[in-house]
Write a protein that holds these residues in place. Structure first.
Motif, mmCIF file in Angstrom:
data_model
loop_
_atom_site.group_PDB
_atom_site.id
_atom_site.type_symbol
_atom_site.label_atom_id
_atom_site.label_comp_id
_atom_site.label_asym_id
_atom_site.label_seq_id
_atom_site.Cartn_x
_atom_site.Cartn_y
_atom_site.Cartn_z
ATOM 1 N N ALA A 47 8.421 -7.105 -12.137
ATOM 2 C CA ALA A 47 9.823 -7.619 -10.953
ATOM 3 C C ALA A 47 10.459 -8.791 -11.433
ATOM 4 C CB ALA A 47 8.594 -7.737 -9.250
ATOM 5 N N VAL A 52 11.657 -4.737 -8.509
ATOM 6 C CA VAL A 52 11.063 -3.976 -9.641
ATOM 7 C C VAL A 52 10.951 -3.043 -11.153
ATOM 8 C CG1 VAL A 52 8.848 -2.833 -9.862
ATOM 9 C CG2 VAL A 52 8.888 -4.706 -7.851
ATOM 10 N N LEU A 88 6.998 1.553 -6.464
ATOM 11 C CA LEU A 88 7.545 0.341 -6.518
ATOM 12 C C LEU A 88 8.931 0.142 -7.126
ATOM 13 C CD1 LEU A 88 4.139 -1.477 -8.026
ATOM 14 C CD2 LEU A 88 5.174 -1.237 -4.774
ATOM 15 N N LYS A 91 12.234 -1.467 -5.509
ATOM 16 C CA LYS A 91 11.769 -2.531 -4.278
ATOM 17 C C LYS A 91 12.744 -3.843 -4.694
ATOM 18 C CE LYS A 91 9.409 0.108 -1.814
ATOM 19 N NZ LYS A 91 9.425 0.925 -0.210
ATOM 20 N N TYR A 93 12.934 -7.219 -5.218
ATOM 21 C CA TYR A 93 12.551 -8.963 -5.923
ATOM 22 C C TYR A 93 12.334 -9.449 -4.557
ATOM 23 C CZ TYR A 93 11.366 -13.138 -8.954
ATOM 24 O OH TYR A 93 10.942 -14.096 -8.973
ATOM 25 N N TYR A 125 8.487 -7.709 -3.620
ATOM 26 C CA TYR A 125 7.931 -8.090 -4.463
ATOM 27 C C TYR A 125 8.153 -8.871 -5.883
ATOM 28 C CZ TYR A 125 6.083 -3.507 -2.086
ATOM 29 O OH TYR A 125 5.294 -2.803 -1.674
ATOM 30 N N CYS A 127 6.657 -10.457 -9.693
ATOM 31 C CA CYS A 127 5.527 -10.107 -10.949
ATOM 32 C C CYS A 127 3.723 -10.046 -10.311
ATOM 33 C CB CYS A 127 6.436 -11.273 -11.782
ATOM 34 S SG CYS A 127 5.208 -12.706 -12.116
ATOM 35 N N THR A 130 3.747 -7.343 -8.620
ATOM 36 C CA THR A 130 3.708 -5.473 -8.648
ATOM 37 C C THR A 130 2.723 -5.463 -10.041
ATOM 38 O OG1 THR A 130 5.798 -5.828 -8.341
ATOM 39 C CG2 THR A 130 5.476 -4.222 -10.621
ATOM 40 N N GLU A 133 -0.860 -4.624 -7.181
ATOM 41 C CA GLU A 133 -0.344 -3.285 -6.851
ATOM 42 C C GLU A 133 -0.525 -2.689 -8.351
ATOM 43 O OE1 GLU A 133 -0.124 -2.371 -3.771
ATOM 44 O OE2 GLU A 133 0.094 -4.593 -2.883
#
Length: 171
Positions: A47, A52, A88, A91, A93, A125, A127, A130, A133
């Motif tokens: 991210a 991302v 992701l 999405k 940042y 998100y 870093c 991400t 996840e």
């Protein structure tokens, strides 16, 4: 056996921002990413502004400040990570999450919670979120009780190292 490479790094991309992150978190690492194979080729998911992204290769190999923790994964786990990575991708940042995490490290939970209520965008998100996840896609029990959006790169590193020790993976 394939691996899920958890990368902790200071990239040199944004030196002043990275210095602030390192100082706030008490770490030499300012960024977290993850690497795995897709169709036999390495990709990195991270991210960064604006969103991302999934990029080919080994972008962090030239960074001097780097730690990689390789978690062994099955083919089924790798497929789950790939699926989540594509969910992701794109999405937005969230610098808000970075700020809240840094404030938590410097000033504590109560101030961070106030900032969280004031500026948090739950649809972004950072870093570490991400990375968390994606690890959870392979290992659903990873970092239970931790909100991914509130984890800093250093906290993520500690969580990954603890998890690797539990799996008896050399760090």
């Amino acid at each position: 056996m394939k691996t899920l490479d958890c990368i902790f790094v200071t990239t040199g991309r944004h030196p002043e921002t990275e210095k602030l992150i390192c100082k706030a978190t008490g770490s030499k690492y300012s960024h977290a990413a993850i690497r795995f194979e897709v169709e036999g080729k390495p990709v990195i998911v991270e991210a960064v502004r604006p969103a991302v992204r999934i990029v080919p290769g080994n972008a962090f190999d030239s960074c001097e400040i780097k730690q990689v923790v390789a978690l062994p994964i099955s083919e089924e786990q790798r497929q789950a990570v790939i699926k989540r990575a594509f969910e992701l991708a794109g999405k937005p940042y969230g610098i808000d999450d970075c700020l809240i995490g840094g404030v938590r490290d410097v000033l504590g939970d109560s101030v961070a919670e106030l900032l969280d209520r004031a500026i948090d965008n739950p649809n972004t998100y950072n870093c570490s979120a991400t990375q968390t996840e994606l690890i959870r896609a392979a290992f659903p029990d990873f970092a239970l009780g931790h909100d991914p959006s509130k984890i800093t790169p250093e906290q993520a590193r500690i969580l990954v190292l603890d998890f690797a020790r539990q799996m008896e993976v050399p760090a």
